[in-house]
Design an enzyme around this catalytic site. Sequence first.
Site, PDB file in Angstrom:
ATOM      1  N   VAL A  25      13.466 -22.169 -40.139  1.00  0.00           N
ATOM      2  CA  VAL A  25      12.857 -23.449 -40.511  1.00  0.00           C
ATOM      3  C   VAL A  25      12.396 -23.487 -41.968  1.00  0.00           C
ATOM      4  O   VAL A  25      12.624 -24.461 -42.684  1.00  0.00           O
ATOM      5  CB  VAL A  25      11.679 -23.787 -39.568  1.00  0.00           C
ATOM      6  CG1 VAL A  25      11.100 -25.149 -39.920  1.00  0.00           C
ATOM      7  CG2 VAL A  25      12.160 -23.800 -38.129  1.00  0.00           C
ATOM      8  N   SER A  72     -15.113  23.047 -64.763  1.00  0.00           N
ATOM      9  CA  SER A  72     -14.028  23.370 -63.847  1.00  0.00           C
ATOM     10  C   SER A  72     -13.966  22.423 -62.651  1.00  0.00           C
ATOM     11  O   SER A  72     -12.978  22.392 -61.940  1.00  0.00           O
ATOM     12  CB  SER A  72     -14.178  24.806 -63.351  1.00  0.00           C
ATOM     13  OG  SER A  72     -15.410  24.933 -62.682  1.00  0.00           O
ATOM     14  N   SER A  85       3.910 -20.216 -50.175  1.00  0.00           N
ATOM     15  CA  SER A  85       2.842 -20.518 -49.231  1.00  0.00           C
ATOM     16  C   SER A  85       2.797 -21.994 -48.918  1.00  0.00           C
ATOM     17  O   SER A  85       3.219 -22.823 -49.721  1.00  0.00           O
ATOM     18  CB  SER A  85       1.506 -20.067 -49.809  1.00  0.00           C
ATOM     19  OG  SER A  85       0.488 -20.354 -48.882  1.00  0.00           O
ATOM     20  N   GLY A  86       2.295 -22.308 -47.751  1.00  0.00           N
ATOM     21  CA  GLY A  86       2.169 -23.714 -47.365  1.00  0.00           C
ATOM     22  C   GLY A  86       2.876 -24.001 -46.054  1.00  0.00           C
ATOM     23  O   GLY A  86       2.900 -25.129 -45.588  1.00  0.00           O
ATOM     24  N   GLU A 142      -7.657 -16.256 -47.742  1.00  0.00           N
ATOM     25  CA  GLU A 142      -7.582 -17.201 -46.620  1.00  0.00           C
ATOM     26  C   GLU A 142      -8.358 -16.642 -45.411  1.00  0.00           C
ATOM     27  O   GLU A 142      -9.119 -17.364 -44.773  1.00  0.00           O
ATOM     28  CB  GLU A 142      -6.105 -17.407 -46.278  1.00  0.00           C
ATOM     29  CG  GLU A 142      -5.810 -18.277 -45.098  1.00  0.00           C
ATOM     30  CD  GLU A 142      -4.301 -18.294 -44.811  1.00  0.00           C
ATOM     31  OE1 GLU A 142      -3.491 -18.419 -45.759  1.00  0.00           O
ATOM     32  OE2 GLU A 142      -3.929 -18.169 -43.642  1.00  0.00           O
ATOM     33  N   ARG A 184      23.542 -15.480 -41.706  1.00  0.00           N
ATOM     34  CA  ARG A 184      24.337 -14.398 -41.129  1.00  0.00           C
ATOM     35  C   ARG A 184      25.079 -14.876 -39.878  1.00  0.00           C
ATOM     36  O   ARG A 184      26.242 -14.578 -39.672  1.00  0.00           O
ATOM     37  CB  ARG A 184      23.439 -13.202 -40.804  1.00  0.00           C
ATOM     38  CG  ARG A 184      24.190 -11.937 -40.466  1.00  0.00           C
ATOM     39  CD  ARG A 184      23.220 -10.782 -40.345  1.00  0.00           C
ATOM     40  NE  ARG A 184      21.973 -11.268 -39.756  1.00  0.00           N
ATOM     41  CZ  ARG A 184      20.785 -10.697 -39.928  1.00  0.00           C
ATOM     42  NH1 ARG A 184      20.669  -9.611 -40.644  1.00  0.00           N
ATOM     43  NH2 ARG A 184      19.713 -11.196 -39.360  1.00  0.00           N
ATOM     44  N   LEU A 210      18.648 -19.496 -42.762  1.00  0.00           N
ATOM     45  CA  LEU A 210      18.365 -20.878 -42.363  1.00  0.00           C
ATOM     46  C   LEU A 210      17.395 -20.995 -41.192  1.00  0.00           C
ATOM     47  O   LEU A 210      17.613 -21.782 -40.276  1.00  0.00           O
ATOM     48  CB  LEU A 210      19.675 -21.607 -42.043  1.00  0.00           C
ATOM     49  CG  LEU A 210      20.518 -21.941 -43.276  1.00  0.00           C
ATOM     50  CD1 LEU A 210      21.851 -22.564 -42.850  1.00  0.00           C
ATOM     51  CD2 LEU A 210      19.765 -22.887 -44.201  1.00  0.00           C
ATOM     52  N   HIS A 252      -3.839 -13.987 -51.867  1.00  0.00           N
ATOM     53  CA  HIS A 252      -4.040 -15.349 -51.341  1.00  0.00           C
ATOM     54  C   HIS A 252      -4.309 -15.290 -49.838  1.00  0.00           C
ATOM     55  O   HIS A 252      -5.242 -15.910 -49.333  1.00  0.00           O
ATOM     56  CB  HIS A 252      -2.800 -16.204 -51.631  1.00  0.00           C
ATOM     57  CG  HIS A 252      -2.684 -17.427 -50.758  1.00  0.00           C
ATOM     58  ND1 HIS A 252      -2.225 -17.358 -49.463  1.00  0.00           N
ATOM     59  CD2 HIS A 252      -3.009 -18.725 -50.971  1.00  0.00           C
ATOM     60  CE1 HIS A 252      -2.263 -18.571 -48.925  1.00  0.00           C
ATOM     61  NE2 HIS A 252      -2.730 -19.409 -49.823  1.00  0.00           N
ATOM     62  N   ASN A 253      -3.497 -14.545 -49.120  1.00  0.00           N
ATOM     63  CA  ASN A 253      -3.675 -14.474 -47.673  1.00  0.00           C
ATOM     64  C   ASN A 253      -5.000 -13.812 -47.300  1.00  0.00           C
ATOM     65  O   ASN A 253      -5.653 -14.213 -46.344  1.00  0.00           O
ATOM     66  CB  ASN A 253      -2.512 -13.709 -47.030  1.00  0.00           C
ATOM     67  CG  ASN A 253      -1.234 -14.536 -46.999  1.00  0.00           C
ATOM     68  OD1 ASN A 253      -1.137 -15.554 -47.680  1.00  0.00           O
ATOM     69  ND2 ASN A 253      -0.275 -14.094 -46.230  1.00  0.00           N
ATOM     70  N   LYS A 306      13.937 -12.047 -43.080  1.00  0.00           N
ATOM     71  CA  LYS A 306      12.817 -11.227 -42.621  1.00  0.00           C
ATOM     72  C   LYS A 306      12.512 -10.114 -43.633  1.00  0.00           C
ATOM     73  O   LYS A 306      13.435  -9.454 -44.115  1.00  0.00           O
ATOM     74  CB  LYS A 306      13.223 -10.613 -41.277  1.00  0.00           C
ATOM     75  CG  LYS A 306      12.103 -10.094 -40.432  1.00  0.00           C
ATOM     76  CD  LYS A 306      12.668  -9.860 -39.023  1.00  0.00           C
ATOM     77  CE  LYS A 306      12.002  -8.772 -38.232  1.00  0.00           C
ATOM     78  NZ  LYS A 306      10.651  -8.466 -38.354  1.00  0.00           N
ATOM     79  N   LYS A 350       0.440 -13.304 -53.674  1.00  0.00           N
ATOM     80  CA  LYS A 350       0.555 -13.965 -52.364  1.00  0.00           C
ATOM     81  C   LYS A 350      -0.272 -13.208 -51.324  1.00  0.00           C
ATOM     82  O   LYS A 350      -0.949 -13.812 -50.490  1.00  0.00           O
ATOM     83  CB  LYS A 350       2.021 -14.032 -51.930  1.00  0.00           C
ATOM     84  CG  LYS A 350       2.263 -14.473 -50.479  1.00  0.00           C
ATOM     85  CD  LYS A 350       1.942 -15.932 -50.278  1.00  0.00           C
ATOM     86  CE  LYS A 350       1.772 -16.377 -48.832  1.00  0.00           C
ATOM     87  NZ  LYS A 350       2.684 -15.882 -47.837  1.00  0.00           N
TER      88      LYS A 350
HETATM   89  C1  LIG Z   1      19.874 -13.498 -42.048  1.00  0.00           C
HETATM   90  C2  LIG Z   1      19.885 -14.902 -41.646  1.00  0.00           C
HETATM   91  O1  LIG Z   1      20.427 -15.720 -42.317  1.00  0.00           O
HETATM   92  N1  LIG Z   1      19.296 -15.188 -40.496  1.00  0.00           N
HETATM   93  C3  LIG Z   1      18.893 -16.484 -40.018  1.00  0.00           C
HETATM   94  C4  LIG Z   1      20.002 -17.364 -39.481  1.00  0.00           C
HETATM   95  O2  LIG Z   1      19.461 -18.518 -38.870  1.00  0.00           O
HETATM   96  C5  LIG Z   1      18.508 -18.287 -37.839  1.00  0.00           C
HETATM   97  C6  LIG Z   1      18.017 -19.596 -37.327  1.00  0.00           C
HETATM   98  O3  LIG Z   1      18.927 -20.161 -36.482  1.00  0.00           O
HETATM   99  C7  LIG Z   1      17.366 -17.461 -38.322  1.00  0.00           C
HETATM  100  O4  LIG Z   1      16.488 -17.168 -37.271  1.00  0.00           O
HETATM  101  C8  LIG Z   1      17.884 -16.203 -38.932  1.00  0.00           C
HETATM  102  O5  LIG Z   1      16.790 -15.508 -39.479  1.00  0.00           O
END
Ligand SMILES: CC(=O)N[C@H]1CO[C@H](CO)[C@@H](O)[C@@H]1O
Length: 483
Positions: free
Chosen positions: A13, A480, A129-130, A191, A34, A11, A187-188, A76, A184
């Site tokens: 952005v 050869s 992307s975007g 860009e 997590r 979660l 694409h980069n 990540k 992707k």
């Molecule tokens: C693994 C995972 O879900 N990590 C995210 C949890 O939320 C934070 C934001 O508050 C992210 O930075 C983590 O990557």
Amino acid sequence: MAEADVALIGLAVMGQNLVLNMNDHGFVVCVYNRTVSKVDEFLQNEAKGTNVIGAHSLKEMVAKLKEPRRVILLVKAGQAVDDFITKLVPLLEKGDIIIDGGNSEYRDTNRRCTELKAKGLLFVGSGVSGGEEGARYGPSLMPGGEKDAWPHIKNIFQSIAATVETGESCCDWVGGEGSGHFVKMVHNGIEYGDMQLIAEAYHLMNDVLVMDHDQMAKVFEEWNKTELDSFLIEITAHILAYKDSDGTPLVPKILDSAGQKGTGKWTAIAALEYGMPVTLIGESVFARCLSALKTERGHASRLLRGPETVSFGEDKQKFLEDIRKALYASKIISYAQGFMLLRQAAKDFNWSLNYGGIALMWRGGCIIRSVFLGKIKEAFDRNPNLDNLLLDNFFKQAIQGCQVSWRRVITSAIQFGIPVPCFSTALAFYDGYRHATLPANLIQAQRDYFGAHTYELLSNPGVFVHTNWTGHGGTISSSSYNA
Ligand SMILES: CC(=O)N[C@H]1CO[C@H](CO)[C@@H](O)[C@@H]1O
Ligand SMILES: *[C@@H]1O[C@H](CO)[C@@H](O)[C@H](O)[C@H]1NC(C)=O
Ligand SMILES: *[C@@H]1O[C@H](CO)[C@@H](O)[C@H](O)[C@H]1NC(C)=O
Ligand SMILES: *[C@@H]1O[C@H](CO)[C@@H](O)[C@H](O)[C@H]1NC(C)=O
């Protein structure tokens, strides 16, 4: 209990925005992070009043999913993706789908596809992307991997992706394994090239035509009404017109040392690896590297001289149009090179790529979105087996229409001592590509001279021969050695 259409893990952005986007389109999303407190925070804030539901464990998350279960990872790139996959595998069943929407390296995606296929799970690696805005209101999505997953995710993906004027979605199936992430990456890289081309045009306007920033902003605004109509040209017009708090343009105050996150470099490395002359992206990466040598350049600027300063005596308006055409022609070359790289990777990995679809996916939602990509889509619609974009009639004529201007701009840049690495590498590529004969015969002779690497004769291709260059040995056949 099983109420959610799809789950999303991660979660940050991007993840939050993608969830809200899916929710807007009527899908029930179950979220997990997590740091589980993040789940409740999200539900109580950004996702308040939506149909989004949360889970405090992966097990709970999986239990809330309809079958086949669809889990999107937005974590990540690297180890974190493998860690989540490891934890998910025992919780999932045959036919369930894991989608990696992060910035993973395509080789990792290849590997994960194979590993999960062996366990009966369908893995998809999707380029997204975007940026944050795109994720929220319509990204460009480039999914590839296990094709059996596509019918189960197509509706979600095509609903949330950007659309073009015709209503078509900027998302289609790319191809097998890591091809979505490969596309992707390219694409980069493109860009990087587009940005450097615009920077070279700016350099010429600034240093040769000595225009002020408002004048330049106007020019880009005008260019945005031509074949160059694109997101990057548009934001460049805004950026150049932007004033600092003291009322003067902000751009000239910005330190001229470009950063990079490595995706342009990856494309250049792939180009070398698959032996494709993707010269423009390569030069754009090197241009950033050179810019980063700020201190060294400052020192060199006091020691190394360029041409005697001359002032521009010609028609400025005409030169501006020349620059525009040089940019357009160079851009055509860059995209042609990008598609050459895609084609070669497809050959090496046995991917069957949807080239027109790729152009459409880049047509909207992403940073390189432009009207121009619609033309590329049309070229592949006319001929899905097109060997090279430059051979398509539309692009052949477009280059032809720019050629004189393009050469004039590079000539002037050289006379004024202004570096235009991408304009000029594009032209060098064009001139090389259209030559049936290049001087590589001499290179072959040199290789044979010092290393007995052998060569083929035009009159007898396929047969490798060696010449005793220093003696009187004449040609002898060699079987050869053919490095
Ligand atoms: C693994 C995972 O879900 N990590 C995210 C949890 O939320 C934070 C934001 O508050 C992210 O930075 C983590 O990557
Ligand atoms: C660029 O063109 C698009 C339409 O193609 C338009 O929406 C946008 O406002 C234009 N931008 C500028 C800065 O002129
Ligand atoms: C490539 O794909 C084709 C058809 O999709 C298949 O028949 C062939 O075995 C594949 N080759 C390799 C090397 O994977
Ligand atoms: C090449 O020619 C020289 C001079 O005639 C001779 O000494 C030498 O043996 C030749 N080498 C080969 C590999 O034929």
